[in-house]
Scaffold this motif. Structure first.
Motif, PDB file in Angstrom:
ATOM      1  N   PHE A 298       0.842  -1.191   0.000  1.00 38.84           N
ATOM      2  CA  PHE A 298       0.000   0.000   0.000  1.00 38.84           C
ATOM      3  C   PHE A 298       0.881   1.247   0.000  1.00 38.84           C
ATOM      4  O   PHE A 298       1.817   1.348   0.785  1.00 38.84           O
ATOM      5  CB  PHE A 298      -0.926   0.012   1.221  1.00 38.84           C
ATOM      6  CG  PHE A 298      -2.117  -0.899   1.084  1.00 38.84           C
ATOM      7  CD1 PHE A 298      -3.240  -0.488   0.387  1.00 38.84           C
ATOM      8  CD2 PHE A 298      -2.093  -2.169   1.626  1.00 38.84           C
ATOM      9  CE1 PHE A 298      -4.340  -1.333   0.250  1.00 38.84           C
ATOM     10  CE2 PHE A 298      -3.187  -3.021   1.506  1.00 38.84           C
ATOM     11  CZ  PHE A 298      -4.316  -2.606   0.802  1.00 38.84           C
ATOM     12  N   HIS A 300       1.358   5.313   0.471  1.00 34.65           N
ATOM     13  CA  HIS A 300       0.842   6.404   1.293  1.00 34.65           C
ATOM     14  C   HIS A 300       1.627   7.675   1.011  1.00 34.65           C
ATOM     15  O   HIS A 300       2.664   7.662   0.346  1.00 34.65           O
ATOM     16  CB  HIS A 300       1.009   6.070   2.780  1.00 34.65           C
ATOM     17  CG  HIS A 300       0.391   4.787   3.214  1.00 34.65           C
ATOM     18  ND1 HIS A 300      -0.762   4.726   3.955  1.00 34.65           N
ATOM     19  CD2 HIS A 300       0.775   3.489   3.021  1.00 34.65           C
ATOM     20  CE1 HIS A 300      -1.075   3.463   4.198  1.00 34.65           C
ATOM     21  NE2 HIS A 300      -0.153   2.696   3.638  1.00 34.65           N
ATOM     22  N   TYR A 335       4.741   2.768   9.238  1.00 34.73           N
ATOM     23  CA  TYR A 335       5.088   2.393   7.870  1.00 34.73           C
ATOM     24  C   TYR A 335       6.276   1.431   7.842  1.00 34.73           C
ATOM     25  O   TYR A 335       7.201   1.550   8.642  1.00 34.73           O
ATOM     26  CB  TYR A 335       5.425   3.631   7.039  1.00 34.73           C
ATOM     27  CG  TYR A 335       4.350   4.683   7.037  1.00 34.73           C
ATOM     28  CD1 TYR A 335       3.127   4.465   6.410  1.00 34.73           C
ATOM     29  CD2 TYR A 335       4.558   5.909   7.662  1.00 34.73           C
ATOM     30  CE1 TYR A 335       2.139   5.447   6.407  1.00 34.73           C
ATOM     31  CE2 TYR A 335       3.585   6.899   7.666  1.00 34.73           C
ATOM     32  CZ  TYR A 335       2.371   6.653   7.034  1.00 34.73           C
ATOM     33  OH  TYR A 335       1.405   7.626   7.039  1.00 34.73           O
ATOM     34  N   HIS A 361      -0.376   0.716   9.062  1.00 37.94           N
ATOM     35  CA  HIS A 361      -0.454   1.736   8.016  1.00 37.94           C
ATOM     36  C   HIS A 361      -1.772   1.735   7.248  1.00 37.94           C
ATOM     37  O   HIS A 361      -2.218   2.782   6.789  1.00 37.94           O
ATOM     38  CB  HIS A 361       0.704   1.561   7.028  1.00 37.94           C
ATOM     39  CG  HIS A 361       0.855   0.171   6.511  1.00 37.94           C
ATOM     40  ND1 HIS A 361       0.119  -0.323   5.460  1.00 37.94           N
ATOM     41  CD2 HIS A 361       1.651  -0.851   6.924  1.00 37.94           C
ATOM     42  CE1 HIS A 361       0.450  -1.582   5.241  1.00 37.94           C
ATOM     43  NE2 HIS A 361       1.389  -1.939   6.129  1.00 37.94           N
ATOM     44  N   THR A 362      -2.411   0.572   7.082  1.00 36.03           N
ATOM     45  CA  THR A 362      -3.638   0.487   6.290  1.00 36.03           C
ATOM     46  C   THR A 362      -4.670  -0.280   7.090  1.00 36.03           C
ATOM     47  O   THR A 362      -4.691  -1.520   7.093  1.00 36.03           O
ATOM     48  CB  THR A 362      -3.378  -0.197   4.933  1.00 36.03           C
ATOM     49  OG1 THR A 362      -2.291   0.468   4.265  1.00 36.03           O
ATOM     50  CG2 THR A 362      -4.626  -0.131   4.050  1.00 36.03           C
ATOM     51  N   ASN A 366      -3.609  -4.476   7.319  1.00 33.34           N
ATOM     52  CA  ASN A 366      -2.222  -4.573   7.775  1.00 33.34           C
ATOM     53  C   ASN A 366      -1.709  -6.006   7.772  1.00 33.34           C
ATOM     54  O   ASN A 366      -0.512  -6.244   7.560  1.00 33.34           O
ATOM     55  CB  ASN A 366      -2.098  -3.989   9.186  1.00 33.34           C
ATOM     56  CG  ASN A 366      -2.220  -2.484   9.217  1.00 33.34           C
ATOM     57  OD1 ASN A 366      -1.547  -1.786   8.475  1.00 33.34           O
ATOM     58  ND2 ASN A 366      -3.097  -1.977  10.066  1.00 33.34           N
ATOM     59  N   GLY A 371       3.655  -1.383   3.886  1.00 28.70           N
ATOM     60  CA  GLY A 371       3.282  -0.008   3.583  1.00 28.70           C
ATOM     61  C   GLY A 371       4.494   0.861   3.331  1.00 28.70           C
ATOM     62  O   GLY A 371       5.456   0.841   4.091  1.00 28.70           O
ATOM     63  N   SER A 373       5.529   4.940   2.500  1.00 28.20           N
ATOM     64  CA  SER A 373       4.997   6.300   2.538  1.00 28.20           C
ATOM     65  C   SER A 373       5.982   7.278   1.917  1.00 28.20           C
ATOM     66  O   SER A 373       7.165   7.305   2.269  1.00 28.20           O
ATOM     67  CB  SER A 373       4.703   6.715   3.987  1.00 28.20           C
ATOM     68  OG  SER A 373       3.952   7.896   4.025  1.00 28.20           O
ATOM     69  N   HIS A 436      -3.523   3.830  -0.378  1.00 26.56           N
ATOM     70  CA  HIS A 436      -4.181   3.732   0.921  1.00 26.56           C
ATOM     71  C   HIS A 436      -5.697   3.852   0.772  1.00 26.56           C
ATOM     72  O   HIS A 436      -6.463   3.133   1.407  1.00 26.56           O
ATOM     73  CB  HIS A 436      -3.634   4.831   1.828  1.00 26.56           C
ATOM     74  CG  HIS A 436      -4.073   4.750   3.251  1.00 26.56           C
ATOM     75  ND1 HIS A 436      -3.792   5.737   4.174  1.00 26.56           N
ATOM     76  CD2 HIS A 436      -4.783   3.815   3.932  1.00 26.56           C
ATOM     77  CE1 HIS A 436      -4.297   5.410   5.346  1.00 26.56           C
ATOM     78  NE2 HIS A 436      -4.911   4.253   5.234  1.00 26.56           N
ATOM     79  N   ARG A 437      -6.158   4.767  -0.090  1.00 26.79           N
ATOM     80  CA  ARG A 437      -7.595   5.002  -0.251  1.00 26.79           C
ATOM     81  C   ARG A 437      -8.327   3.807  -0.848  1.00 26.79           C
ATOM     82  O   ARG A 437      -9.544   3.722  -0.742  1.00 26.79           O
ATOM     83  CB  ARG A 437      -7.847   6.240  -1.118  1.00 26.79           C
ATOM     84  CG  ARG A 437      -7.377   6.105  -2.552  1.00 26.79           C
ATOM     85  CD  ARG A 437      -7.786   7.295  -3.406  1.00 26.79           C
ATOM     86  NE  ARG A 437      -7.132   8.532  -2.991  1.00 26.79           N
ATOM     87  CZ  ARG A 437      -7.307   9.708  -3.617  1.00 26.79           C
ATOM     88  NH1 ARG A 437      -8.110   9.782  -4.665  1.00 26.79           N
ATOM     89  NH2 ARG A 437      -6.673  10.782  -3.202  1.00 26.79           N
ATOM     90  N   TYR A 440      -8.978   2.031   2.674  1.00 27.80           N
ATOM     91  CA  TYR A 440      -9.513   2.778   3.802  1.00 27.80           C
ATOM     92  C   TYR A 440     -10.050   4.117   3.303  1.00 27.80           C
ATOM     93  O   TYR A 440      -9.511   4.698   2.345  1.00 27.80           O
ATOM     94  CB  TYR A 440      -8.415   2.994   4.846  1.00 27.80           C
ATOM     95  CG  TYR A 440      -8.847   3.743   6.081  1.00 27.80           C
ATOM     96  CD1 TYR A 440      -9.676   3.141   7.020  1.00 27.80           C
ATOM     97  CD2 TYR A 440      -8.437   5.052   6.299  1.00 27.80           C
ATOM     98  CE1 TYR A 440     -10.090   3.824   8.158  1.00 27.80           C
ATOM     99  CE2 TYR A 440      -8.831   5.750   7.433  1.00 27.80           C
ATOM    100  CZ  TYR A 440      -9.659   5.132   8.355  1.00 27.80           C
ATOM    101  OH  TYR A 440     -10.070   5.820   9.471  1.00 27.80           O
ATOM    102  N   CYS A 444      -5.529   9.862   1.268  1.00 34.22           N
ATOM    103  CA  CYS A 444      -4.167   9.342   1.107  1.00 34.22           C
ATOM    104  C   CYS A 444      -4.143   8.284  -0.012  1.00 34.22           C
ATOM    105  O   CYS A 444      -5.070   7.470  -0.096  1.00 34.22           O
ATOM    106  CB  CYS A 444      -3.713   8.748   2.433  1.00 34.22           C
ATOM    107  SG  CYS A 444      -2.052   8.076   2.452  1.00 34.22           S
TER     108      CYS A 444
END
Length: 469
Positions: A298, A300, A335, A361-362, A366, A371, A373, A436-437, A440, A444
């Motif tokens: 993921f 971020h 992260y 992070h997600t 997770n 993750g 970033s 990320h979006r 969740y 992000c």
């Protein structure tokens, strides 16, 4: 197929640490609470040579239940700021704005919004005593004054309880003796590894002298279609359980034994180790938890500013580590990796860059993923540089390749919690390199970085670090 969460392993006998108010300093007529570590009655101390981040907190008190305000107030030095409250399960839908005074210029910044799109991890770590609700941290650069205002929205009766302003001073970055990178060592970072040394010499991984403005031209990408959607797992993940993880890398096979045939990837991209960016390992009290497999990566963004110098990236990461531990109450930085705009990759959560470390992070995913970033804000006009996009692509290709996962494919995962996008137990079909979006309800990793993900996936498929290339 067994639940994925049951494959995660966490050590027994973990410690519990409470971050205590160690003292109060009066500055500009306002009490500044210094937050210090306490573990087993002894002060935790960083390794020799590591700059120790300092955390300070200001209570946001007031009589109006729906509003809190802090007038312009002189403070101890800080470079990162956020707000937090007592109950991590208490979501906040209002607004929080801060402005800061530059330490060098004495000038006050414009008002800046704090984001409230962070959730404590769905794993056991998120349920520990002392875990707080919090905004995303905001990097503001060296500052010595702050003003803040927090307002509940129309649907809320009050702001959260025990609301406070959290400020982090990451300490000075000192060029030291680190080698600037690791090549997939299972011993990188974490408890039981080498003691932290000074922060990295950025000339090892970025051009010498002031970094030129990185190009925003997308990386040269390979083409190809993603594979068909696989069948979903039939059981939701469970809380990580099981025997204690080892901190040692995989051992070589004994003479005369046959090594199983598994997908392999080339040597890892250059990754700046925790020791080299100056992680304060005394903050991390519990050993890492591990998954058996990383199914997805993921992507971020950290939000904050895009105006940081790449030489300041270690300080930004040290501040985020301190915020995640001292403010959020997590065990370590959330992260697994960071990337800066110059394309430098940094180790995040401890446990070994080549190992499937369980991160934070997600929310809801997770237990399946790693993750990464990107430092900066890519929702409000920032554009990810070509160097950053290439670094993310190469890192994702390598990390997924360790587990035989195609970075251009899709995978179906079972949501471990209600995320605002998926409900708990729902089968979520996602790209193996997702934003990320996708998992969740958040903006992000920002509009421009999210729109770059198709090219990043294609570049990962053609990366020399991808399995089979």
């Amino acid at each position: 197929m067994s639940p994925r969460g049951a494959r995660a392993r966490r050590a027994n006998g973990k410690k519990h640490v409470t971050w205590l108010a160690a003292g109060v300093v009066v500055l500009g007529g306002t009490a500044v609470t210094a937050v210090a570590a306490s573990a087993g009655g002894e002060d935790a101390r960083p390794g020799d040579g590591a700059p120790r981040a300092k955390a300070h907190a200001l209570p946001l008190d007031g009589k109006d239940p729906k509003r809190r305000a802090l007038p312009r107030t002189g403070t101890q030095a800080f470079s990162l700021v956020g707000v937090s409250w007592e109950d991590s399960g208490d979501s906040f839908g209002g607004t929080a704005q801060i402005r800061t005074r530059g330490a060098a210029t004495g000038e006050w910044s414009a008002w800046r919004d704090l984001d409230f799109e962070v959730r404590a991890p769905e794993s056991a770590e998120g349920g520990e005593p002392g875990v707080r609700g919090a905004s995303e941290p905001l990097w503001v650069g060296p500052s010595d004054g702050v003003e803040a205002r927090v307002v509940a929205d129309d649907g809320e009766t009050s702001v959260p309880d025990a609301l406070r302003l959290d400020m982090i001073d990451p300490g000075e970055t000192v060029r030291g003796n680190g080698n600037g990178g690791v090549k997939g060592s299972g011993k990188a970072g974490g408890k039981g590894g080498t003691e932290p040394t000074a922060s990295p010499d950025t000339t090892r991984t970025t051009p010498a002298g002031p970094a030129p403005e990185p190009s925003t031209t997308p990386p040269e990408a390979a083409t190809g279609e993603a594979s068909a959607d696989p069948a979903p797992s039939t059981a939701p993940p469970q809380e990580p359980t099981g025997p204690a993880p080892t901190t040692e890398p995989s051992r070589s096979p004994e003479p005369g034994t046959t090594t199983p045939t598994t997908p392999t990837a080339p040597t890892a991209p250059t990754i700046v180790s925790r020791a080299d960016w100056g992680a304060d390992e005394s903050l991390v009290q519990d050993p890492p938890s591990y998954l058996n497999k990383v199914d997805a990566v993921f992507v971020h963004h950290t939000a904050g500013t895009n105006d940081y110098a790449c030489a300041d990236s270690p300080a930004v990461i040290r501040a985020i580590l301190a915020y995640h531990v001292r403010t959020n109450g997590w065990n370590d930085v959330g992260y697994n990796f960071f990337v800066d705009k110059c394309g430098t990759v940094f180790e995040g959560r401890a446990g070994g860059v080549d190992r499937p470390v369980l991160g934070a992070h997600t929310y809801g995913f997770n237990s399946y993923s790693s993750g990464v970033s990107l430092l900066g804000d890519y929702e409000n006009g920032g554009v990810p540089t070509a160097a950053a996009q290439r670094a993310i692509a190469d890192l994702a290709a390598w990390k997924l390749g360790l587990h035989g996962v195609d970075p251009e494919a899709k995978v179906t995962l079972t949501a471990a919690a209600d995320t605002g996008v998926w409900t708990k137990g729902q089968a979520a079909t996602l790209h193996t390199v997702s934003g990320h979006r996708d998992g969740y309800a958040t903006l992000c990793p920002g509009a421009t970085l999210y729109s770059a993900l198709p090219g990043i996936r294609a570049a990962a498929g053609g990366s020399p670090y991808a399995t089979g290339n």
